[in-house]
Design a protein around this motif. Structure first.
Motif, PDB file in Angstrom:
ATOM      1  N   LYS A 127      -0.662 -14.821  -6.475  1.00 17.04           N
ATOM      2  CA  LYS A 127      -0.100 -15.067  -7.809  1.00 17.04           C
ATOM      3  C   LYS A 127       1.318 -15.619  -7.662  1.00 17.04           C
ATOM      4  CE  LYS A 127       1.897 -10.471  -8.593  1.00 17.04           C
ATOM      5  NZ  LYS A 127       1.949  -9.292  -9.477  1.00 17.04           N
ATOM      6  N   ILE A 128       1.726 -16.356  -8.685  1.00 15.51           N
ATOM      7  CA  ILE A 128       3.064 -16.936  -8.707  1.00 15.51           C
ATOM      8  C   ILE A 128       4.070 -15.876  -9.144  1.00 15.51           C
ATOM      9  CG2 ILE A 128       4.555 -18.652  -9.838  1.00 15.51           C
ATOM     10  CD1 ILE A 128       2.116 -20.461 -10.123  1.00 15.51           C
ATOM     11  N   LYS A 130       8.408 -15.428  -9.881  1.00 23.38           N
ATOM     12  CA  LYS A 130       9.648 -16.183 -10.084  1.00 23.38           C
ATOM     13  C   LYS A 130      10.808 -15.346  -9.567  1.00 23.38           C
ATOM     14  CE  LYS A 130      11.970 -18.842 -13.721  1.00 23.38           C
ATOM     15  NZ  LYS A 130      13.211 -18.835 -12.990  1.00 23.38           N
ATOM     16  N   GLY A 188      16.035 -19.907  -6.745  1.00 23.46           N
ATOM     17  CA  GLY A 188      15.260 -20.637  -5.747  1.00 23.46           C
ATOM     18  C   GLY A 188      13.842 -20.925  -6.203  1.00 23.46           C
ATOM     19  N   ALA A 189      13.079 -21.506  -5.291  1.00 23.12           N
ATOM     20  CA  ALA A 189      11.741 -21.994  -5.608  1.00 23.12           C
ATOM     21  C   ALA A 189      10.775 -20.846  -5.917  1.00 23.12           C
ATOM     22  CB  ALA A 189      11.216 -22.821  -4.443  1.00 23.12           C
ATOM     23  N   LEU A 190       9.751 -21.158  -6.699  1.00 22.06           N
ATOM     24  CA  LEU A 190       8.722 -20.173  -7.046  1.00 22.06           C
ATOM     25  C   LEU A 190       8.001 -19.689  -5.792  1.00 22.06           C
ATOM     26  CD1 LEU A 190       7.212 -21.869 -10.235  1.00 22.06           C
ATOM     27  CD2 LEU A 190       8.795 -19.926 -10.122  1.00 22.06           C
ATOM     28  N   ARG A 191       7.667 -18.400  -5.780  1.00 18.33           N
ATOM     29  CA  ARG A 191       7.029 -17.790  -4.614  1.00 18.33           C
ATOM     30  C   ARG A 191       5.624 -17.313  -4.961  1.00 18.33           C
ATOM     31  NH1 ARG A 191      10.837 -17.500  -0.786  1.00 18.33           N
ATOM     32  NH2 ARG A 191       9.441 -16.338   0.577  1.00 18.33           N
ATOM     33  N   LEU A 192       4.906 -16.889  -3.930  1.00 15.75           N
ATOM     34  CA  LEU A 192       3.548 -16.377  -4.082  1.00 15.75           C
ATOM     35  C   LEU A 192       3.450 -14.978  -3.480  1.00 15.75           C
ATOM     36  CD1 LEU A 192       1.546 -19.569  -2.999  1.00 15.75           C
ATOM     37  CD2 LEU A 192       1.949 -18.761  -5.325  1.00 15.75           C
TER      38      LEU A 192
END
Lengths: 151, 151
Positions: free
Chosen positions: B122-123, B125, B129-133
């Motif tokens: 799942k994503i 936030k 910085g950049a979106l993570r999983l």
């Protein structure tokens, strides 16, 4: 509008086994988004997002799409009231598809034809001739009126 | 191989309100197919079918796709054993997407990475910085080995 960002697309291991979102957009700049009811798990619709629509969705917590037919941004529910609050977004192994788990505001329907889900028909194979469709949703949530005009 | 056929694409009313399958294939001749577990409703993968793959699926009751990366027909499970028996196929209002309800043979996994579903992350936030999983599936069904090679 948004300061949300994604990482650059990495190698296969980074994409499949990593913990950074590296979405793969197709040659039109779109990624498929499968929308499910967060409570029932039922599939409500399939939409398409470009990078900006995905960013807006993450930022606002409400689903934005790119309308391929109108070639414009489309905030689901902006006119119908059927706004989608996004509870979770999943991505798949190669990060070229998304699943959105949503709750639907307004009258609770998702489909402009009046049904709860856009997937209101199943394929049936007759004894002969072309494949047919049968309704799987018993009734509409609302009557959208004569959306096809006089004929 | 198949004698299954579809009707020609009709007008908006015929497509949305009718009882004939009139699938809309994109400019590559493909339609998106969302694959769900017939028992749990969980989404397992998203694949793409051309007309012939859809016909083979209807005829045989087992899922066939078109591999966009390999540009060839792909019977799911042909090498892995993870064959999908198709219990129902739904289509949406404008008939440009399908939902397949399947049961999975072999080890019961769908994803080549080893998970039951391809949607195992799942994503999230982060503060910046950049979106993570993050993983949402606790463990793999099987160990596919070192699929990425030495690095």
């Amino acid at each position: 509008m948004c300061n949300t960002s994604f990482a650059e697309r990495g190698d296969k291991k980074a994409v499949e086994d990593g913990d950074l979102l590296m979405p793969k957009f197709d040659r039109d700049g779109l990624i498929a988004a499968v929308v499910t009811d967060v409570t029932t798990g039922d599939i409500l619709m399939v939409g398409y997002m470009n990078a900006e629509a995905l960013k807006r969705t993450v930022e606002t917590g409400e689903a934005w799409y790119w309308s391929r037919s109108r070639q414009s941004f489309w905030k689901k529910g902006e006119t119908s009231g059927q706004v989608q609050t996004v509870h979770e977004i999943l991505t798949d192994c190669d990060q070229d598809a998304l699943v959105l788990k949503v709750s639907v505001a307004g009258n609770g329907a998702t489909c402009h034809v009046g049904y709860r889900s856009c997937f209101y028909r199943k394929i049936v194979k007759p004894e002969s001739g072309a494949l047919r469709l049968e309704r799987v949703e018993a009734e509409k949530v609302y009557d959208p009126g004569d959306v096809y005009g006089k004929s």
